[in-house]
Design an enzyme around this catalytic site. Sequence first.
Site, PDB file in Angstrom:
ATOM      1  N   ASP A   1      58.548  38.887  48.666  1.00  0.00           N
ATOM      2  CA  ASP A   1      58.325  37.788  49.817  1.00  0.00           C
ATOM      3  C   ASP A   1      59.764  37.282  50.574  1.00  0.00           C
ATOM      4  O   ASP A   1      60.827  37.629  50.229  1.00  0.00           O
ATOM      5  CB  ASP A   1      57.366  36.505  49.326  1.00  0.00           C
ATOM      6  CG  ASP A   1      56.843  35.601  50.181  1.00  0.00           C
ATOM      7  OD1 ASP A   1      56.819  35.956  51.551  1.00  0.00           O
ATOM      8  OD2 ASP A   1      55.984  34.815  49.657  1.00  0.00           O
TER       9      ASP A   1
HETATM   10  C1  BGC Z   1      54.776  33.634  52.749  1.00  0.00           C
HETATM   11  C2  BGC Z   1      53.893  34.888  52.791  1.00  0.00           C
HETATM   12  C3  BGC Z   1      54.169  35.817  54.025  1.00  0.00           C
HETATM   13  C4  BGC Z   1      55.412  35.803  54.296  1.00  0.00           C
HETATM   14  C5  BGC Z   1      55.982  36.631  55.687  1.00  0.00           C
HETATM   15  C6  BGC Z   1      56.227  33.924  53.057  1.00  0.00           C
HETATM   16  O1  BGC Z   1      56.997  32.583  53.598  1.00  0.00           O
HETATM   17  O2  BGC Z   1      54.860  33.098  51.536  1.00  0.00           O
HETATM   18  O3  BGC Z   1      52.481  34.720  52.363  1.00  0.00           O
HETATM   19  O4  BGC Z   1      53.449  36.863  53.998  1.00  0.00           O
HETATM   20  O5  BGC Z   1      56.259  34.390  54.469  1.00  0.00           O
HETATM   21  O6  BGC Z   1      55.515  35.829  56.718  1.00  0.00           O
END
Ligand code: BGC
Length: 782
Positions: free
Chosen positions: A308
């Site tokens: 993530d």
């Molecule tokens: C979130 C994810 C997301 C990623 C990319 C993160 O902050 O937890 O759910 O896919 O950002 O945008």
Amino acid sequence: MKSLFGSILLSSILYSTATMAQPAIAADAVLEAKIEAQMAKMSLRDKLGQMVELDLRGIMTTDAKGNFIIDQHKLDSLLVNFRVGSFLNTPGPTGVPAAEWGGYIEQLQRASIKHLGIPTVFGVDENHGVTYTTDGTLMPQNINVGATFNRDIARRAAEVTAYETRACSVPWTYSPTMDLSRDARWPRCWENFGEDCLVNAEMGKAMTLGFQGSDPNHIGQKNVAVSLKHFLGYGAPVTGKDRTPSIISIQDLKEKHFAPYKACVEAGALTIMVNSGSVNYVPMHANKEILTGWLKEGLNWDGMLITDWADVNNLFGREKVAANKKDALELAVNAGIDMIMEPYDCSVVPLMEELVSEGRIPQSRIDDACRRILRLKYRLDLFDHPYQKLKDYPEFASAEHKAVSYQGALESIVLLKNEEVLPIAKGKKILVTGPNANSLRALNGGWSYTWQGNGADEILAKLAEDTANRKAKDGGPFIKPNTIYEALCKEYGADNVVLDNTISYKNDGAYYEENLVDASMSAVKQQAANADIIIACIGENSYTETPGNLTDLNLSENQRNLVKALASTGKPVVLILNEGRPRIISDIEPLAKAVVDVMLPSNCGGDALAALLSGKEDFSGKLPFSYPRTISAFNCYDYRVSEVVGTMEGSYDYSADVAFQWPFGYGKSYNTYYYSNLRCTPSEFTVDDVLTVSVDVRNAGEMNGKESVLLFSSDLVASQTPEIRRLRDFTKIDLKAGEQKTVTFSLPAKNLSFVNSQGNWVFEPGEFTLQIGDQVVKIKGK
Ligand code: BGC
């Protein structure tokens, strides 16, 4: 094999590296040969570059007119120097129309192919429809999809989203989200399908198939690859706050949290994003046992694992399990991470080169990661079709796509209380109030045109204005969706509907900030005097992730005071709950004649609600989560039996209770559905049997309707304290007025097994009950 407790160890569904499962996705020999030929041409740096994902915004600049454009020089130099293999996110602070997306992706692909000979893989969070495409179709958020209890809605919503995503030349989405939301305070409760593992597994599987189609080796031009997220155990933080530690028993981790991922991996899911936080004090990005052991080896899965956002950095910056970035990289890559969502910095490439040359990351691990990334690119056919043309997607934002969103909203809205005030007859004078009454932002929630969902109303109004004069051949004008207030005006006539703005959200502030224009509430009370019925639209403004954290789950004091003031007028009050998580309303619920939870139904939610309130349509949504009554009782529906104990006799009182406002699976309708004749054959069974469970369901109401039929089981005595009940299957049926149908489930008896404290799946003979509606039948395992 029998244990001391008479348990039967189920090795077939037991996780073990010694007994590897069949490959989750059968390898395609042609693609594998192409991957090997490509690998043979690549240097170490080429391979490491493939493992890096950067944010598109990091390479954007503006032209003379202030439009966002890709800085070609920056892009070229990142590709030449660091061999970057992937990009994500939006070009600017908000989403853009579909026509702009294609241009950005084509430019990225041309540069990637020129410098690397390998296309990039671009990913976007299409969390409920095309999140960042302003003129595309948004779907109800996943919590609403859960409330439909209708797998077809999940599949269609994902198919439409895949089509519109590919129309934007984007081949990969960070969706579906399948964290079990086990704590009502968590700001991401609404991004998944609720608290139950079976609902998440079934909806996640339907979405995986909808997004990808049924051949994971050959993703079609109308499909995209999924990234299931956030693996594993993200939705149970002890503090209720985002990205804080979860403490989860081995039983729950394996039996409940892992199950939805296993189901989707078996349905062909190509990539998975890792939980940003820690479970049992081990940050998931450093958890080799779970990432490599349970997932990659245990399920024999050849897909790709991505971090993530900036989570390698979080291993040293936040979690303190590494002293610096290099140590963090070593931990994460050796744990099984294949792609690093960096998102702005390429220093990981030289750092990994050092780690490889120092022998701290084996070359074989880098080769494995690179192979998995190339496999994704070949499966997506990006080498031959690196981008698409919008004109080849004539159904983009079509009426048919909108109808899918509308149907999802309609089937998800839950009627929680109705003391004979609904449906509201035509001609009634309606007062609509509350901060959620006139807001598309609130109906949509987070991940809507922007990350936090802010600006939705302005973006949609501007789009409608910009396209007002567009001819049908150019896509026609964009029609702004209706808020709840606007939809009620359409349904009842604007003369009959009055909007009050005593409370509104501060749209430029934090999600919980409100404007209160009249603390005495005297104006709204006067308005109420002229109305026949009051619709109070209350809940939350949009948010996601850490900005959505809260310190008090009670609904805001202003909003509760508003409802109290409205009720004091003696006019009937209908509460419309428009919220991502169940805010506690136990003090105002008794003041309302009806309560409807719309959760986050998105752009068609206002219209769907109006059709339900007027009785044109019937309610069929059911809660996919437990609605808590107090802040001291956050139980999920599958709590252990010892959590509810009657008062004991004698001097000590060890009683305990569970206080739901409304339980999991609850939802009323205008019709009454009667259940009868629940039966199960065989009623005495072994673990290898498949039980046939049937029940008759009759629609005793006057409307044609839909009913979700939920099958629960209870294990009456077990070697560990059993749950009060578990959902084992569900279906949704159509029933005409007066019609009766028999619903039959096939329930493999092995599904009545559980994970014990040693982390093994076991089946224990003995008595169980099965329950559907008010019907209960006892059965016996031998
Ligand atoms: C979130 C994810 C997301 C990623 C990319 C993160 O902050 O937890 O759910 O896919 O950002 O945008």
